[in-house]
Design a protein around this motif. Structure first.
Motif, mmCIF file in Angstrom:
data_model
loop_
_atom_site.group_PDB
_atom_site.id
_atom_site.type_symbol
_atom_site.label_atom_id
_atom_site.label_comp_id
_atom_site.label_asym_id
_atom_site.label_seq_id
_atom_site.Cartn_x
_atom_site.Cartn_y
_atom_site.Cartn_z
ATOM 1 N N THR A 19 -91.566 58.888 -11.633
ATOM 2 C CA THR A 19 -90.205 58.797 -12.151
ATOM 3 C C THR A 19 -89.403 57.748 -11.393
ATOM 4 O O THR A 19 -88.725 56.931 -11.994
ATOM 5 C CB THR A 19 -89.501 60.171 -12.056
ATOM 6 O OG1 THR A 19 -90.282 61.119 -12.769
ATOM 7 C CG2 THR A 19 -88.118 60.123 -12.656
ATOM 8 N N SER A 20 -89.505 57.735 -10.074
ATOM 9 C CA SER A 20 -88.737 56.758 -9.308
ATOM 10 C C SER A 20 -89.271 55.350 -9.537
ATOM 11 O O SER A 20 -88.525 54.393 -9.501
ATOM 12 C CB SER A 20 -88.733 57.108 -7.821
ATOM 13 O OG SER A 20 -90.025 56.993 -7.284
ATOM 14 N N ALA A 23 -87.576 54.179 -12.699
ATOM 15 C CA ALA A 23 -86.122 54.100 -12.710
ATOM 16 C C ALA A 23 -85.650 52.692 -12.356
ATOM 17 O O ALA A 23 -86.006 52.145 -11.324
ATOM 18 C CB ALA A 23 -85.534 55.119 -11.739
ATOM 19 N N SER A 31 -81.531 55.077 -18.426
ATOM 20 C CA SER A 31 -81.547 56.513 -18.144
ATOM 21 C C SER A 31 -82.262 56.767 -16.820
ATOM 22 O O SER A 31 -82.868 55.866 -16.240
ATOM 23 C CB SER A 31 -82.270 57.251 -19.277
ATOM 24 O OG SER A 31 -83.661 56.973 -19.218
ATOM 25 N N SER A 32 -82.239 58.010 -16.381
ATOM 26 C CA SER A 32 -82.898 58.356 -15.124
ATOM 27 C C SER A 32 -84.406 58.133 -15.187
ATOM 28 O O SER A 32 -85.058 57.988 -14.165
ATOM 29 C CB SER A 32 -82.589 59.807 -14.746
ATOM 30 O OG SER A 32 -83.060 60.674 -15.759
ATOM 31 N N THR A 33 -84.962 58.071 -16.387
ATOM 32 C CA THR A 33 -86.395 57.801 -16.538
ATOM 33 C C THR A 33 -86.671 56.311 -16.718
ATOM 34 O O THR A 33 -87.813 55.908 -16.877
ATOM 35 C CB THR A 33 -86.986 58.564 -17.736
ATOM 36 O OG1 THR A 33 -86.319 58.144 -18.928
ATOM 37 C CG2 THR A 33 -86.870 60.059 -17.561
#
Length: 157
Positions: A19-20, A23, A31-33
């Motif tokens: 995920t990071s 990002a 978005s955070s994704t």
């Protein structure tokens, strides 16, 4: 039991790292994704003349942000020259950037000016921006050098 905990911990760590890794940085409205432009196809504004949702199966990663496309042709055009299709100010609201802030750019409130895509927060903000497009672009571009690397929340303090 310890094997299960290790497995769960390993999976959680893998998801956190993945995920990071996806990002995007604060200079891109994603978005955070890492999904940029709320999944809209940046090329379609130029080729179709309208806001078009991208297909989740036709994507490319650019500057740690994920872009979706409505066709393989649009994806190929973007990959050949991303700068030609990327929205100004990282996809943040053009009027907001002119005011020194970073607000979400709504892919349905857009305009192409001098072959550059600009997004705005809402219909009424878009109308206000259209009252002096050259002036607001000049102001936003000047502000962008100072705000590009700042978190949107940091600018509202």
């Amino acid at each position: 039991m310890n094997t299960f905990k290790s497995l769960v911990g390993g999976v959680a760590l893998s998801v956190a790292i993945a995920t990071s890794a996806l990002a995007a940085g604060v200079e891109i409205n994603a978005s955070s994704t890492g999904l940029a432009m709320q999944g809209y196809d940046p090329v379609a504004y130029f080729s179709e003349g309208e806001a078009t949702k991208g297909d989740y199966r036709i994507t490319t990663l650019h500057d740690d942000a994920m872009y979706r496309f409505s066709s393989e042709e649009n994806k190929a055009a973007f990959e050949a020259n991303p700068a030609a299709y990327l929205p100004a100010y990282g996809g943040y609201c053009a009027f907001g950037a002119a005011m020194g802030f970073k607000f979400d750019g709504d892919p349905n409130n857009w305009k192409i000016v001098d072959n550059k895509l600009y997004l705005n927060l809402s219909k009424d903000i878009q109308e206000r921006w259209e009252g002096d497009i050259p002036g607001f672009i000049e102001q936003a571009s000047a502000n962008w050098t100072d705000i590009a690397d700042k978190d949107p929340a940091e600018l509202q303090q």
